[in-house]
Design an enzyme around this catalytic site. Structure first.
Site, PDB file in Angstrom:
ATOM      1  N   SER A  79       0.851  -1.199   0.000  1.00 34.64           N
ATOM      2  CA  SER A  79       0.000   0.000   0.000  1.00 34.64           C
ATOM      3  C   SER A  79       0.880   1.239   0.000  1.00 34.64           C
ATOM      4  CB  SER A  79      -0.883   0.028   1.251  1.00 34.64           C
ATOM      5  OG  SER A  79      -1.512   1.286   1.373  1.00 34.64           O
ATOM      6  N   TYR A 105      -2.037  -0.508  10.136  1.00 34.83           N
ATOM      7  CA  TYR A 105      -2.123  -1.014   8.762  1.00 34.83           C
ATOM      8  C   TYR A 105      -0.858  -0.646   7.971  1.00 34.83           C
ATOM      9  CZ  TYR A 105      -3.774  -1.222   3.901  1.00 34.83           C
ATOM     10  OH  TYR A 105      -3.901  -1.472   2.565  1.00 34.83           O
TER      11      TYR A 105
HETATM   12  P1  NAP Z   1     -11.544  -5.723   0.002  1.00 30.58           P
HETATM   13  O1  NAP Z   1     -12.486  -5.562  -1.134  1.00 30.58           O
HETATM   14  O2  NAP Z   1     -11.983  -5.367   1.375  1.00 30.58           O
HETATM   15  O3  NAP Z   1     -10.978  -7.231  -0.015  1.00 30.58           O
HETATM   16  C1  NAP Z   1     -10.185  -7.739   1.031  1.00 30.58           C
HETATM   17  C2  NAP Z   1      -9.957  -9.221   0.789  1.00 30.58           C
HETATM   18  O4  NAP Z   1      -9.127  -9.731   1.849  1.00 30.58           O
HETATM   19  C3  NAP Z   1     -11.249 -10.020   0.777  1.00 30.58           C
HETATM   20  O5  NAP Z   1     -11.238 -10.928  -0.278  1.00 30.58           O
HETATM   21  C4  NAP Z   1     -11.213 -10.751   2.121  1.00 30.58           C
HETATM   22  O6  NAP Z   1     -11.838 -12.034   2.046  1.00 30.58           O
HETATM   23  C5  NAP Z   1      -9.722 -10.935   2.322  1.00 30.58           C
HETATM   24  N1  NAP Z   1      -9.430 -11.158   3.733  1.00 30.58           N
HETATM   25  C6  NAP Z   1      -9.485 -10.258   4.745  1.00 30.58           C
HETATM   26  N2  NAP Z   1      -9.216 -10.867   5.924  1.00 30.58           N
HETATM   27  C7  NAP Z   1      -8.997 -12.183   5.647  1.00 30.58           C
HETATM   28  C8  NAP Z   1      -8.684 -13.319   6.432  1.00 30.58           C
HETATM   29  N3  NAP Z   1      -8.515 -13.271   7.764  1.00 30.58           N
HETATM   30  N4  NAP Z   1      -8.542 -14.509   5.793  1.00 30.58           N
HETATM   31  C9  NAP Z   1      -8.700 -14.602   4.475  1.00 30.58           C
HETATM   32  N5  NAP Z   1      -8.999 -13.565   3.676  1.00 30.58           N
HETATM   33  C10 NAP Z   1      -9.139 -12.360   4.245  1.00 30.58           C
HETATM   34  O7  NAP Z   1     -10.231  -4.821  -0.240  1.00 30.58           O
HETATM   35  P2  NAP Z   1      -9.342  -4.595  -1.547  1.00 30.58           P
HETATM   36  O8  NAP Z   1      -9.333  -3.145  -1.827  1.00 30.58           O
HETATM   37  O9  NAP Z   1      -9.706  -5.535  -2.617  1.00 30.58           O
HETATM   38  O10 NAP Z   1      -7.905  -4.950  -0.926  1.00 30.58           O
HETATM   39  C11 NAP Z   1      -7.032  -5.915  -1.487  1.00 30.58           C
HETATM   40  C12 NAP Z   1      -5.618  -5.601  -1.038  1.00 30.58           C
HETATM   41  O11 NAP Z   1      -5.245  -4.302  -1.519  1.00 30.58           O
HETATM   42  C13 NAP Z   1      -5.440  -5.553   0.493  1.00 30.58           C
HETATM   43  O12 NAP Z   1      -4.203  -6.152   0.846  1.00 30.58           O
HETATM   44  C14 NAP Z   1      -5.388  -4.066   0.791  1.00 30.58           C
HETATM   45  O13 NAP Z   1      -4.641  -3.794   1.953  1.00 30.58           O
HETATM   46  C15 NAP Z   1      -4.694  -3.550  -0.454  1.00 30.58           C
HETATM   47  N6  NAP Z   1      -4.897  -2.127  -0.727  1.00 30.58           N
HETATM   48  C16 NAP Z   1      -6.142  -1.631  -0.944  1.00 30.58           C
HETATM   49  C17 NAP Z   1      -6.289  -0.272  -1.209  1.00 30.58           C
HETATM   50  C18 NAP Z   1      -7.641   0.338  -1.470  1.00 30.58           C
HETATM   51  O14 NAP Z   1      -7.743   1.581  -1.411  1.00 30.58           O
HETATM   52  N7  NAP Z   1      -8.655  -0.427  -1.804  1.00 30.58           N
HETATM   53  C19 NAP Z   1      -5.163   0.564  -1.253  1.00 30.58           C
HETATM   54  C20 NAP Z   1      -3.908   0.018  -1.014  1.00 30.58           C
HETATM   55  C21 NAP Z   1      -3.771  -1.341  -0.764  1.00 30.58           C
HETATM   56  P3  NAP Z   1     -13.314 -12.334   2.650  1.00 30.58           P
HETATM   57  O15 NAP Z   1     -14.106 -11.064   2.499  1.00 30.58           O
HETATM   58  O16 NAP Z   1     -13.794 -13.469   1.816  1.00 30.58           O
HETATM   59  O17 NAP Z   1     -13.098 -12.733   4.074  1.00 30.58           O
END
Ligand code: NAP
Length: 245
Positions: A138, A151
């Protein structure tokens, strides 16, 4: 499907979420057979598989709570041989120093750091030589965001893991990189999306004045996983629309 990932097997963790789903769809469109991992969102994972197969790709579902070591070992055993591992699952909790509880801290670190660490460890014997590991970090690991304190620390650990593992696995031809997205339009943003002041500040920090899309992150991941990225390892690559230039 035809593409430069034809014949490759990929695991995408957190493929029930916004960015992971887009990564699964793009890898499959490039020809990879994709394992769509989820934690608790089975229906959202099934929708990811539906999207992949609707466009002619191959996918199957795997489940594991990444905070749980036994789950992680079972997931690794279910994977078979892999050419691409995308450690994408991640979570933010707690936010500032004042508001973060011990439980928040443990949830963030057990998912983003411990889960990623031990899944990668368990998958080492399953990774083919010349495989590609891509960790989703991130921008919060690179610039100061006091409202994402634990985070941001967890993602800084992911960056460190990325560099050291790249040095360790280089002799097997395995590349290890991280993609650091900026703010990206997914459920991850939660209530922030309704807060015009915060959204204004976040988007104003980019060169383009907007959020990124999951597709934009997925394109970078797919390119990096492909032979086009063959000479890149140990890097944390910002994919953020020019955040904080
Ligand atoms: P999201 O839509 O909230 O998805 C998060 C994913 O992580 C879901 O598939 C969830 O699975 C999984 N997850 C969370 N806790 C878990 C656990 N204990 N065991 C297994 N799976 C788990 O968020 P996203 O935006 O797609 O994020 C994906 C990645 O990008 C993350 O690493 C996040 O930190 C990173 N990121 C996001 C942003 C942003 O602005 N969106 C920016 C920078 C980095 P379930 O729901 O099935 O449990």
């Amino acid at each position: 499907m035809a593409g430069n990932l034809q014949g490759k097997a990929a695991l995408v963790t957190g493929a029930s979420g916004g960015i992971g789903r887009a990564i699964a769809v793009h890898l499959a469109a490039a020809g990879a057979e994709v394992m769509v991992h989820y934690g608790s969102g089975r229906e959202r994972a099934e929708e990811t598989v539906r999207l992949v197969t609707a466009s002619g790709g191959k996918a199957r579902i795997v489940q594991a709570d990444l905070r749980n070591a036994a789950d992680v070992r079972q997931l690794a055993d279910a994977c078979g041989k892999l050419d691409i591992l995308v450690n994408n699952a991640g979570i933010a909790r707690g936010y500032t120093l004042e508001s973060t509880t011990e439980e928040d801290f443990d949830t963030v670190f057990s998912t983003n750091v411990k889960g990623l660490f031990f899944l990668t460890q368990a998958l080492l014997p399953h990774l083919n030589d010349n495989a590609s590991i891509i960790n989703i970090s991130s921008m919060v690991s690179i610039v100061a965001y006091p409202a994402y304190l634990a985070y941001g620390m967890s993602k800084t650990a992911v960056n460190s893991f990325t560099r050291s593992l790249a040095a360790d696995l280089g002799p097997r031809g395995i590349r290890v990189n991280a993609i650091a997205p900026g703010a990206t339009d997914s459920d991850f943003l939660g209530d922030i999306k309704d807060n015009a002041a915060v959204m204004g500040a976040i988007t104003a920090a980019t060169a383009f004045g907007r959020l990124g899309t999951p597709d934009e992150i997925a394109r970078a991941v797919t390119w990096l996983a492909s032979p086009e990225g063959a000479w890149i390892t140990g890097q944390v690559i910002q994919v953020s629309g020019g955040m904080h230039l």
